[in-house]
Design an enzyme around this catalytic site. Structure first.
Site, PDB file in Angstrom:
ATOM      1  N   GLU A  44       0.793  -0.998  -0.117  1.00 21.62           N
ATOM      2  CA  GLU A  44       0.072   0.062  -0.009  1.00 21.62           C
ATOM      3  C   GLU A  44       0.736   1.226  -0.029  1.00 21.62           C
ATOM      4  O   GLU A  44       0.839   2.395   0.748  1.00 21.62           O
ATOM      5  CB  GLU A  44      -0.897  -0.114   1.224  1.00 21.62           C
ATOM      6  CG  GLU A  44      -1.953  -1.293   1.413  1.00 21.62           C
ATOM      7  CD  GLU A  44      -2.839  -1.149   2.701  1.00 21.62           C
ATOM      8  OE1 GLU A  44      -2.294  -0.749   3.737  1.00 21.62           O
ATOM      9  OE2 GLU A  44      -3.862  -1.790   2.308  1.00 21.62           O
ATOM     10  N   CYS A  79     -10.837   0.274   7.270  1.00 24.09           N
ATOM     11  CA  CYS A  79     -10.254   1.532   7.616  1.00 24.09           C
ATOM     12  C   CYS A  79     -11.218   2.381   7.120  1.00 24.09           C
ATOM     13  O   CYS A  79     -11.405   3.695   7.401  1.00 24.09           O
ATOM     14  CB  CYS A  79      -8.859   1.920   7.535  1.00 24.09           C
ATOM     15  SG  CYS A  79      -8.252   1.079   5.884  1.00 24.09           S
TER      16      CYS A  79
END
Lengths: 643, 643
Positions: A307, A398
């Site tokens: 990421e 998230c």
């Protein structure tokens, strides 16, 4: 016109007492949105999104994990070890959503969750539902990977929001007990352990808790965690921003959200301490980010692997990661830099990220989310996959509560104040009651169809001498000379020179009903990217005002969107389509599809030149934030341009 | 001229008895390299590379793991659970290296390892040093991840090589005992378990073991494993090529090496069974690969994440993964397709991959390796990293012994035979003794400076009637009309039409000393890639003969290689530099560096057009296989082309 005078109340990030911040944020409930863009989205967030997310928190065991920790339930911990953070982010968002509107259902959820959190806290103040019972002795044993301090940071932000909105001190007290434990645990004194979080967030949380409570120890602890990096405590990797002391860093590295949260936390510390070495580091990081690392959306994170932010100019489109949380984090960091420095460049990025990196993360109906935000999509899925679409929830969730809290905070992003000045950062119709540091309360009405129109009228309802600092967006500078932005006061010409990419200051003695009109022309812009961003070579992206546009297959059928080519001087026009995608300004115009030499159907490499044909057709582009709301299909931002 | 008559002996892949293969490989020791390109590399492999690798196998505990399993050592298993495969691949390479040359040091190593393997085998035939002692009961419990069948496959290939080269049957007997156990264990009968390997390789290993032993059961077992895929036994993921039955697949997916090994194994099965459904699947996979997935190097694997093949046309350069093993696997698959089908297109890809995807994996000095093979490199490392360079070894060390066995096999890649025909696939000076299926042995000498020159002279030392099938590479078709390839016999003109991308057949009654001269002009070619390979838009790669070229900073200092631009009709010339990189043909010519508008130094996106300046300079390009042998620096394959 509202008659409330919100002298205190919820703000996103409080810099009211910050010695080094130039600007002070205003309470969320100081601004009543009346617009057609953000207001319906914020209402949907409160009425639907947050309640649907609560159901997910319940269904996935995230709330049961707190009940288990509180002793109400005997069961195993469910889900991922950092799942507490989703509850905290949801709680923060729900509090901001309630800042100016009553909603008893949501308020009951908030109070239920707050009580649950309070009861899940250990006697010594520790709070993390994963490290309970059998795992109690593993507390703080793996700060790099286990996200305890990350969860703590989100809890502190939620507790501050809860305290500001409800006026209650109970959850803030829970936060203080936990923060006290953290302060006692980590440091360089005898009996303390050294530590740095693998996932930053505690820095922002502690700084805000310090502002809310006046306890400077929390701020010191935030600075401790920041300064603990780069000494190898958590392995020394660039992925964890631990390869170099933050003060010496020259660019963001590694995991995009972690890098941006850390930069935002560092900015909070600069706001409070005025630390000039840290401030200089922030300039380096910022300048590197906006000139080498940031997508045109304002998003960050070029690599699925880790990421992560990639190499300079590594900005693949179809393979972009660009996590929704990273787009939000970019806006969060930009907001903090803006408060500290009062420079329009930060508002430009904040606006870019809010519209084009954060907002695409949620569906128009408020119930589905992107975690990953590609900037191009082939219409055919890879084998074993389906075409990228928004999902109702994620195992690692998230992003959904992060976009919810951002939308709930939206009124707070429009204004700041400073001595004698009202700062207008971005535009949306609203009614505002803004209290300047010296005590003067300025009531004003903003009328505009922004982001669809660049005409904004501010009507001042408070007489007296004060100034307005009006942001003229950097994108106004892309217009032709005849299309320059301009200002008029009470329909007459106006002294100050209007420059794009700066705040224009209008300071005078106002009478009730005085108007300031800002004209920001919104021609369709063809934006190029740096030549080193190789995938965009020979291509342009269409923008209008703050919005990035894209082509979707549903509007442009039977065309390979990757091969759409714009004539260099072709006409493009825009019009508002009330019926489409909740009401959007679309862009239409003449283009062509490049139809390649048939040899390319079987060849990948060849030395003989080929002739391409062009098949003319008319394109329809829609705002990128609204893509993928009409089923699965191809999408393209960067279009070839002829010549 | 050699007088040996190697009627039998080592071959890379034996199709001698394969009912459906058009071609038969020739023994490695039927071909004595005399050239300046491959011969020194193969000698270095034997004299240095394989011995240095043996030391790594020893130092890293890979051989101790066998000693432990044999009961010689009491210690923990060291390293990764699939480390046995490195020993097997090394053993296979060492055997091929010994096929035609005596080297007592290496021969002793081989025999020592072979004995160790034999002694590490469990009484029931099982052989894997990780699943021993405490872990014995975990055998076959996780076929997807634990690579037992992968290791077995490499062992079978090594055992066959050992048997062919030494003439001993001991290790082959060990392999048969293990293969028998595998055949008994996996299948659909009562008492058997279903299974498919997460990492293919067993298919090739069993097919080759079947050929070496004549036991058809092993081939059936290979087919069982192939056909077990696509039914979800190992999770159903495209990453493991398990999302669809192989017969229904339309493209390679997932982990590049796994996908290619599986395709190569399936080709072995087609060679033996003539299965036309499988054969049709191979055509689909091949055509998709060469037209959508393959780097210009012949390498595969666009994504670091998962070492995976990406989407169609996803071919990033700096971010390429292109594992050395995938380049080798591409050549392995192409070789098998060539034997089955006798079509030059497979030889074209095989040659491309050997020179440009496998060979870059090893340093010129034979002691350092690339695992990842980027096609472009910035000269500045990412923070926390160093510039990509070859390494002496890896924790996961699949690539070093893989390149070693490939170099050791090289003589076997030059020729095949079929009824009445000698097939010449790629060129290198050598002396060959080739036995045709009907029994005729053809002695010939090949003289050429290939790959530096495209002139090849074949001198035939065996009189009689037989044919030559000479590959005219596809890249000859890229030449201008005046530069067409041609053939002459005994210095006179010649009947057959010479077409690039095909084998030209010359069949006649030969006299001793007859010569065939092939002229393959080697102009410098500017190769374009498919428009959907976005990073290469507006760029060309330089190739000459089979070799891909690149720019390195060391030859082109003070230039941003990404901004090098070739004039469309600029002169490029090539010359041989004996002193450089072991002797290479370089390409030089006029180019320019595009110097961008200074606004781009701080901007990443802007709407205002910019003016680029051009700074002329002379480029020097070197073969890509030789890059990164002169220190760390920038490298670029795809160059801008003006106009």
């Amino acid at each position: 016109m509202p008659t409330r005078t919100p002298m205190s109340g919820p703000v996103i990030v409080d810099t009211t007492h910050s010695p080094s911040a130039q600007l002070r944020p205003v309470p969320i409930n100081a601004v009543t949105l009346t617009d057609e863009f953000w207001k319906p989205r914020r209402s949907l967030t409160r009425e639907l999104t947050l309640k649907a997310q609560f159901a997910h928190l319940e269904d996935t065991g995230r709330l049961d994990n707190f009940r288990r920790a509180a002793g109400d339930l005997q069961c195993e911990f469910r889900g991922i070890y950092f799942n507490d953070s989703d509850v905290y982010k949801w709680l923060e968002g729900a509090c901001w959503a309630l800042a100016d509107t009553h909603d008893s259902e949501l308020a009951d959820m908030v109070q239920g969750v707050a009580e649950l959190i309070e009861r899940a806290q250990a006697p010594d103040g520790y709070l993390n539902t994963y490290f309970t019972f059998d795992r109690s002795d593993q507390r703080w044993t793996n700060l790099r990977d286990m996200h305890e301090l990350y969860c703590a940071g989100h809890f502190f932000q939620a507790a501050v929001a809860h305290s500001r909105v409800t006026g209650e001190g109970r959850l803030l007290a829970v936060a203080q007990r936990f923060a006290d434990l953290i302060c006692e645990t980590f440091g360089v004194a005898d009996g303390q352990m050294e530590g740095a979080p693998g996932h930053p967030e505690i820095e922002m949380g502690l700084a805000e808790l310090s502002r809310a409570t006046g306890v400077t120890r929390y701020l010191d602890q935030a600075a401790y965690f920041l300064n603990a990096r780069g000494r190898g405590i958590i392995g020394g990797g660039a992925y964890h921003q631990d390869h170099v002391p933050f003060r010496d860093a020259d660019r963001l590295t590694g995991h995009a959200v972690r890098a941006l949260y850390l930069a935002a936390g560092a900015t909070d510390i600069v706001a409070e301490t005025g630390d000039q070495v840290l401030n200089a580091a922030l300039s380096r990081l910022w300048n590197h980010m906006v000139s080498r690392q940031m997508y045109i959306t304002g998003g960050l994170g070029s690599r699925h692997q880790g990421e992560a932010i990639g190499a300079d100019y590594e900005l693949p489109n179809a393979q972009a990661y660009a996590e929704t949380c990273a787009g939000i984090a970019d806006a969060m960091w930009a907001w903090r830099m803006l408060q500290v420095r009062g420079d329009a460049t930060y508002a430009d990025v904040m606006e870019r990220a809010l519209y084009n990196a954060a907002l695409p993360g949620i569906s128009l109906d408020g119930t589905a989310y992107f975690y990953v935000n590609p900037l191009a999509q082939d219409g055919v899925p890879e084998p074993g996959s389906s075409i990228h679409q928004r999902q109702p929830w994620f195992g690692c969730a998230c992003c959904p509560p992060n976009i919810a809290r951002t939308l709930a905070q939206m009124p707070g992003y429009l204004y700041s104040v400073s001595e004698g000045l009202v700062w207008v950062h971005t535009y949306a119709a609203n009614e505002a009651i803004l209290t300047l540091p010296e005590g003067l309360t300025v009531n004003l009405i903003q009328r505009t169809r922004y982001p669809w129109s660049g005409q904004v009228v501010l009507e001042l309802l408070t007489p007296g001498e004060y100034g307005l600092n009006l942001r003229i967006p950097d994108w106004c500078g892309d217009a032709d000379a005849g299309d320059a932005p301009s200002l008029s006061i009470n329909n007459g010409p106006c002294r100050p020179t209007v420059k794009s990419g700066e705040y224009v200051t209008v300071r005078r003695t106002w009478s009730v009903g005085d108007t300031v009109c800002i004209q920001m022309p919104m021609p369709i812009r063809r934006v190029r990217s740096h030549p080193a961003a190789l995938e965009n070579a020979g291509r342009v992206a269409l923008m209008r005002g703050p919005l990035l546009y894209c082509l979707e297959a549903v509007d442009n059928p039977d065309v390979d969107l990757r091969d759409v080519s714009l004539p260099r001087d072709g006409q493009l026009s825009s019009s508002f389509r009330k019926d489409l995608l909740g009401g959007v300004q679309i862009i239409t115009g003449e283009a062509s599809e490049v139809v390649h030499d048939s040899a390319w159907s079987s060849a990948l490499y060849k030395a003989t030149p080929s002739e391409a044909q062009r098949r003319p057709f008319s394109i329809t582009a829609v705002p990128y934030y609204a893509w993928a709301n009409r089923g699965a299909g191809a999408m393209q931002i960067w279009l070839r341009q002829e010549g």
